[in-house]
Design an enzyme around this catalytic site. Structure first.
Site, PDB file in Angstrom:
ATOM      1  N   LEU A 107      -3.241   5.526   4.182  1.00  0.00           N
ATOM      2  CA  LEU A 107      -2.029   4.845   3.722  1.00  0.00           C
ATOM      3  C   LEU A 107      -0.996   4.708   4.829  1.00  0.00           C
ATOM      4  O   LEU A 107      -0.168   3.807   4.813  1.00  0.00           O
ATOM      5  CB  LEU A 107      -1.409   5.620   2.554  1.00  0.00           C
ATOM      6  CG  LEU A 107      -2.260   5.713   1.284  1.00  0.00           C
ATOM      7  CD1 LEU A 107      -1.669   6.735   0.331  1.00  0.00           C
ATOM      8  CD2 LEU A 107      -2.358   4.350   0.610  1.00  0.00           C
ATOM      9  N   GLY A 108      -1.026   5.595   5.769  1.00  0.00           N
ATOM     10  CA  GLY A 108      -0.053   5.552   6.855  1.00  0.00           C
ATOM     11  C   GLY A 108      -0.225   6.758   7.753  1.00  0.00           C
ATOM     12  O   GLY A 108      -0.981   7.684   7.451  1.00  0.00           O
ATOM     13  N   GLY A 164       1.942   9.101  11.136  1.00  0.00           N
ATOM     14  CA  GLY A 164       3.167   9.338  11.881  1.00  0.00           C
ATOM     15  C   GLY A 164       3.509  10.801  11.790  1.00  0.00           C
ATOM     16  O   GLY A 164       2.873  11.571  11.059  1.00  0.00           O
ATOM     17  N   GLY A 165       4.524  11.200  12.537  1.00  0.00           N
ATOM     18  CA  GLY A 165       4.889  12.606  12.503  1.00  0.00           C
ATOM     19  C   GLY A 165       3.732  13.452  12.963  1.00  0.00           C
ATOM     20  O   GLY A 165       3.203  13.271  14.049  1.00  0.00           O
ATOM     21  N   GLY A 225       0.682  13.875  11.266  1.00  0.00           N
ATOM     22  CA  GLY A 225      -0.566  13.687  10.569  1.00  0.00           C
ATOM     23  C   GLY A 225      -0.660  12.327   9.908  1.00  0.00           C
ATOM     24  O   GLY A 225       0.196  11.459  10.067  1.00  0.00           O
ATOM     25  N   VAL A 267      -1.754  10.077   6.204  1.00  0.00           N
ATOM     26  CA  VAL A 267      -1.735  10.157   4.742  1.00  0.00           C
ATOM     27  C   VAL A 267      -2.873   9.307   4.194  1.00  0.00           C
ATOM     28  O   VAL A 267      -3.066   8.156   4.626  1.00  0.00           O
ATOM     29  CB  VAL A 267      -0.386   9.668   4.174  1.00  0.00           C
ATOM     30  CG1 VAL A 267      -0.378   9.775   2.654  1.00  0.00           C
ATOM     31  CG2 VAL A 267       0.755  10.475   4.765  1.00  0.00           C
ATOM     32  N   ASP A 280      11.782  13.648   8.102  1.00  0.00           N
ATOM     33  CA  ASP A 280      10.984  12.423   8.257  1.00  0.00           C
ATOM     34  C   ASP A 280      11.424  11.374   7.242  1.00  0.00           C
ATOM     35  O   ASP A 280      10.607  10.772   6.545  1.00  0.00           O
ATOM     36  CB  ASP A 280       9.492  12.731   8.106  1.00  0.00           C
ATOM     37  CG  ASP A 280       8.607  11.676   8.772  1.00  0.00           C
ATOM     38  OD1 ASP A 280       9.124  10.911   9.607  1.00  0.00           O
ATOM     39  OD2 ASP A 280       7.405  11.621   8.454  1.00  0.00           O
TER      40      ASP A 280
END
Length: 623
Positions: A333-334, A336-337, A339, A341, A441
């Site tokens: 799904l996405g 960043g940071g 890890g 998702v 975040d």
């Protein structure tokens, strides 16, 4: 800690229960290397030693499994957390485990009338070392055998098969074959090899797997003797002179060939002299072995049972369950940071599973955060329903709210509602929980909308807990480029970092564009820099979404919302409002601060990194 190291603990542990209590000793640890060394001690902790510095360490009486090893090539952040090529401590002064190879290891057992000590190369070599008794502390009529020395820096001569950054690995560790591991009952398979000869020639006093007779590598002193450990000792200084009357260990039976240089026969001799009963020893060893194995099993699982015993915890998933729920993490799904998702299915519910990477968290820290975040309940926060903490795996699980179709362009009332809901969720995290929770975040991808456009803040994978009695917390950078507060440059963070990110999100909702948008002209790539220019030239209206007639109708209210966003975007975090104050402004119960600094980007701001998420978990208002 290897299995072989564990066997040493098994042999020594009963002595803690059976031997007479000895006197505490002092270890004087010196660094004569030309580079910084971070010695670690168990028990004792750790220390940074620059060239020429020393560290005096008081060692408790009857320390039966004492170790000192040099950690090398370390780097630490301002909180003291970091990593070394050698060692497994959780910070400069927080050593609770044993050093990982390759490392030159000083080992000792004190108390019970006689101390035993050695230098071990079983785990490899990284720094030359002396382990010398301070002779003047011995009592009348008693003397020490000489201390072991390993003065040559043999790293440069290390066989290519064994070379490691900053050291030389053990052949047993590298090849995992019995012929390189002279322990237990496999000594008949041991072969003199290039690797064996290399360690014996380089450090003849040290114990290594090439030694099937450890009597020449075990050294003794009367209990109460103090010791000096020197890293990179001068080669021209002679070793401690042999004792005038060196004590002869009471050793009988076959030669012990375990990793331990403190042999079972010596232990049995000491115990017989101390308690006069072999039966008591056997019973005690059996009992302690049982306790040790139970503890080692717990340590290997790193306290997994703790997770099951805590009340109010979310569901504890196994890694295999989440693999199956996400179809082997197929639908991303996405990211960043720290890890990515993934979408999944659990029972009748769609779930979002965040797989944390490079989090730098141990299980205990992760457990504390899961327990706190799992206990929060707020209408504008997506509830954490589960987690996984299995071996190195760290995953968090939420209910996933998705839309079958693209999000339509929102009118001003709906945008105002979304902004208010986010503010209320953050206010709860910052001010109404037992500990302040900094989300760290806040971005559109983490704002989920239900069918009535009620907003919920999701993804607490980067959250940080801040005690109420602390003004700030020091942590390494986390979050998403484009939404980071200026104070991340110093790593000294409060919940006000969320307030700055919130201000960016508000501007994105108002203008219907991303903060960093490379599809635009060079001067318009960075929305917040553009905001600085527009407010100073009295052209804020240029940033209102031009593709929404409703936004233009409510332009004055939108401009007031921009003023609120600018209050949140103050470079000085102390000048930003609390989120509870933001909520009051949004509900009409409080006025916006009138003295707002219209510089929102630090002067040392570098060219922004561009972050492009492969997918959204929530709303990005479209033009």
């Amino acid at each position: 800690m290897t299995v072989l190291s564990s066997s040493r603990t098994l042999h020594l542990l009963p002595l803690f229960l059976l031997l007479p209590i000895g006197s505490a000793i002092t270890l004087s640890i010196s660094n004569r290397c030309s580079n910084t060394i971070w010695p670690a001690a168990v028990p004792g902790g750790g220390k940074q030693l620059d060239p020429g510095e020393s560290w005096t360490l008081n060692m408790p009486a009857s320390t039966t499994t004492g170790r000192v090893w040099p950690r090398t090539n370390c780097s630490f952040d301002s909180a003291g957390n970091g990593s070394c090529q050698t060692g497994d401590c959780g910070g400069v002064l927080a050593c609770t485990g044993y050093g990982q190879p390759p490392s030159t290891l000083a080992e000792f057992s004190i108390g019970g009338g006689t101390d035993f000590f050695d230098i071990s190369l079983v785990d490899g070599f990284n720094v030359p070392m002396d382990f010398l008794p301070v002779q003047e502390n011995t009592g009348a009529g008693q003397a020490c055998s000489r201390g072991p020395r390993c003065v040559g820096n043999i790293t440069a001569e290390c066989p290519s098969d064994l070379k490691a950054p900053g050291g030389c690995n053990s052949a047993c560790t590298v090849f995992k074959q019995d012929k390189y591991c002279c322990t237990g009952n496999n000594t008949s398979t041991c072969e003199p090899t290039t690797y064996s000869v290399f360690f014996v020639r380089g450090c003849p006093d040290a114990y290594s797997y090439s030694r099937d007779d450890d009597s020449s590598t075990t050294f003794t002193c009367p209990s109460g003797t103090n010791y000096q450990i020197v890293f990179c000792p001068p080669v021209d200084i002679s070793a401690s002179p042999p004792a005038t009357n060196p004590p002869t260990p009471n050793v009988t039976g076959p030669t012990h060939t375990n990793h331990s240089s403190f042999t079972t026969n010596k232990i049995i001799g000491i115990v017989i002299g101390s308690i006069g009963s072999l039966i008591v020893l056997i019973v005690s060893i059996a009992f302690c072995a049982y306790k040790l194995r139970a503890r080692q099993h717990w340590e290997m699982e790193e306290g997994v049972e703790e997770f099951r015993e805590l009340p109010g915890m979310p569901i504890r998933f196994t890694f295999q369950q989440l693999q199956e729920a996400t179809d082997q993490f197929r639908y991303k799904l996405g990211e960043g940071g720290f890890g990515s998702v993934f979408e999944g299915q659990y029972s009748e519910e769609k779930i979002a599973v965040k797989r944390l990477e490079r989090s730098g968290q141990g299980k205990r820290e992760f457990l504390a955060e899961v327990q706190t975040i799992g206990s929060i309940h707020h209408i504008h926060l997506v509830r954490l329903i589960g987690f996984c903490a299995e071996k190195s795996h760290r995953l968090l699980v939420w209910i996933y709210y998705s839309h079958e179709h693209d999000t339509p362009s929102l009118d001003w009332k709906t945008r105002h509602q979304v902004i208010t809901h986010i503010a209320k969720g953050l206010s709860y995290l910052h001010e109404e929980c037992s500990k302040r929770i900094a989300h760290l975040d806040v971005k559109p991808q983490n704002i989920l909308l239900d069918e009535n456009f009620n907003a919920k803040l999701s993804d607490f994978g980067l959250s940080k807990l801040i005690d109420r009695d602390k003004s700030q917390v020091i942590t390494r950078m986390r979050g998403t480029p484009g939404y980071l507060a200026p104070e991340w440059l110093t790593s000294q963070i409060t919940e006000k970092a969320d307030v700055y990110s919130f201000g960016i999100v508000v501007m994105e909702i108002i203008s219907s564009r991303k903060n960093l948008d490379t599809s635009r002209s060079e001067e318009s790539i960075h929305l917040i820099t553009l905001l600085e220019e527009k407010v100073k030239s009295d052209q804020l209206a240029d940033l209102v979404d031009k593709h929404s007639a409703d936004m233009q109708v409510h332009k004055q209210e939108v401009l007031e919302m921009m003023e609120l966003a600018m209050w949140c975007l103050q470079i000085d975090s102390k000048r930003r409002p609390q989120m509870s104050e933001v909520v009051k402004v949004l509900e009409g119960h409080m006025s916006i601060e009138s003295r707002i600094d219209h510089n929102f980007v630090p002067q040392i701001h570098l060219k922004p990194q561009i972050y492009q998420a492969p997918g959204d978990m929530g709303v990005i208002v479209r033009s």
